[in-house]
Write a protein that holds these residues in place. Structure first.
Motif, PDB file in Angstrom:
ATOM      1  N   CYS A   1      37.081  38.831  37.432  1.00  0.00           N
ATOM      2  CA  CYS A   1      37.035  40.177  36.876  1.00  0.00           C
ATOM      3  C   CYS A   1      38.456  40.737  36.847  1.00  0.00           C
ATOM      4  O   CYS A   1      39.383  40.089  37.330  1.00  0.00           O
ATOM      5  N   TRP A   2      38.618  41.927  36.319  1.00  0.00           N
ATOM      6  CA  TRP A   2      39.932  42.585  36.254  1.00  0.00           C
ATOM      7  C   TRP A   2      40.945  41.651  35.592  1.00  0.00           C
ATOM      8  O   TRP A   2      41.946  41.258  36.191  1.00  0.00           O
ATOM      9  N   GLY A   3      40.612  41.263  34.363  1.00  0.00           N
ATOM     10  CA  GLY A   3      41.372  40.213  33.702  1.00  0.00           C
ATOM     11  C   GLY A   3      41.005  38.933  34.430  1.00  0.00           C
ATOM     12  O   GLY A   3      39.850  38.575  34.491  1.00  0.00           O
ATOM     13  N   LYS A   4      41.956  38.295  35.025  1.00  0.00           N
ATOM     14  CA  LYS A   4      41.656  37.140  35.878  1.00  0.00           C
ATOM     15  C   LYS A   4      42.226  37.354  37.273  1.00  0.00           C
ATOM     16  O   LYS A   4      42.339  36.425  38.049  1.00  0.00           O
ATOM     17  N   SER A   5      42.560  38.607  37.585  1.00  0.00           N
ATOM     18  CA  SER A   5      43.196  38.917  38.863  1.00  0.00           C
ATOM     19  C   SER A   5      42.211  39.144  40.000  1.00  0.00           C
ATOM     20  O   SER A   5      42.597  39.130  41.156  1.00  0.00           O
ATOM     21  N   GLY A   6      40.941  39.403  39.677  1.00  0.00           N
ATOM     22  CA  GLY A   6      39.962  39.716  40.709  1.00  0.00           C
ATOM     23  C   GLY A   6      38.857  38.686  40.787  1.00  0.00           C
ATOM     24  O   GLY A   6      38.697  37.840  39.916  1.00  0.00           O
ATOM     25  N   ARG A   7      38.070  38.782  41.859  1.00  0.00           N
ATOM     26  CA  ARG A   7      36.926  37.904  42.078  1.00  0.00           C
ATOM     27  C   ARG A   7      35.729  38.778  42.448  1.00  0.00           C
ATOM     28  O   ARG A   7      35.863  39.719  43.234  1.00  0.00           O
ATOM     29  N   CYS A   8      34.583  38.449  41.906  1.00  0.00           N
ATOM     30  CA  CYS A   8      33.356  39.182  42.235  1.00  0.00           C
ATOM     31  C   CYS A   8      32.853  38.696  43.591  1.00  0.00           C
ATOM     32  O   CYS A   8      32.605  37.510  43.773  1.00  0.00           O
ATOM     33  N   ARG A   9      32.726  39.628  44.530  1.00  0.00           N
ATOM     34  CA  ARG A   9      32.257  39.289  45.882  1.00  0.00           C
ATOM     35  C   ARG A   9      31.361  40.423  46.390  1.00  0.00           C
ATOM     36  O   ARG A   9      31.493  41.554  45.951  1.00  0.00           O
ATOM     37  N   THR A  10      30.521  40.112  47.341  1.00  0.00           N
ATOM     38  CA  THR A  10      29.724  41.171  47.956  1.00  0.00           C
ATOM     39  C   THR A  10      30.565  41.965  48.949  1.00  0.00           C
ATOM     40  O   THR A  10      30.357  43.157  49.126  1.00  0.00           O
ATOM     41  N   THR A  11      31.531  41.321  49.576  1.00  0.00           N
ATOM     42  CA  THR A  11      32.440  41.980  50.511  1.00  0.00           C
ATOM     43  C   THR A  11      33.860  41.512  50.218  1.00  0.00           C
ATOM     44  O   THR A  11      34.115  40.315  50.131  1.00  0.00           O
ATOM     45  N   CYS A  12      34.767  42.465  50.047  1.00  0.00           N
ATOM     46  CA  CYS A  12      36.161  42.111  49.767  1.00  0.00           C
ATOM     47  C   CYS A  12      36.862  41.639  51.037  1.00  0.00           C
ATOM     48  O   CYS A  12      36.495  42.025  52.151  1.00  0.00           O
ATOM     49  N   LYS A  13      37.885  40.815  50.849  1.00  0.00           N
ATOM     50  CA  LYS A  13      38.717  40.391  51.980  1.00  0.00           C
ATOM     51  C   LYS A  13      39.539  41.579  52.458  1.00  0.00           C
ATOM     52  O   LYS A  13      39.693  42.569  51.744  1.00  0.00           O
ATOM     53  N   GLU A  14      40.100  41.476  53.659  1.00  0.00           N
ATOM     54  CA  GLU A  14      40.903  42.574  54.212  1.00  0.00           C
ATOM     55  C   GLU A  14      42.088  42.938  53.339  1.00  0.00           C
ATOM     56  O   GLU A  14      42.504  44.083  53.294  1.00  0.00           O
TER      57      GLU A  14
END
Length: 64
Positions: free
Chosen positions: A11-24
């Motif tokens: 997501c977010w172009g290719k800069s993000g990843r869809c997750r249920t919980t984001c990393k710190e």
């Protein structure tokens, strides 16, 4: 013998990843189609986060 690999939703172009919980080290600004969070490195988000909890939306902190 082989592990099943799940396809990563980007997501977010290719800069993000869809997750249920984001990393710190990540924040989320939008939701993915699956209602998971689009977890992105803050340097790719147009607002500077003032967050201690990485699972809080940036939009919820900018509304004053």
């Amino acid at each position: 013998m082989f592990q099943e690999v799940k396809e990563v939703m980007k997501c977010w172009g290719k800069s993000g990843r869809c997750r249920t919980t984001c990393k710190e080290s990540e924040v989320y600004y939008i939701l993915c189609k699956t209602e998971a969070k689009c977890c992105v490195d803050p340097k790719y988000v147009p607002v500077k986060p003032k967050l201690t909890d990485t699972n809080t939306s940036l939009e919820s902190t900018s509304a004053v």
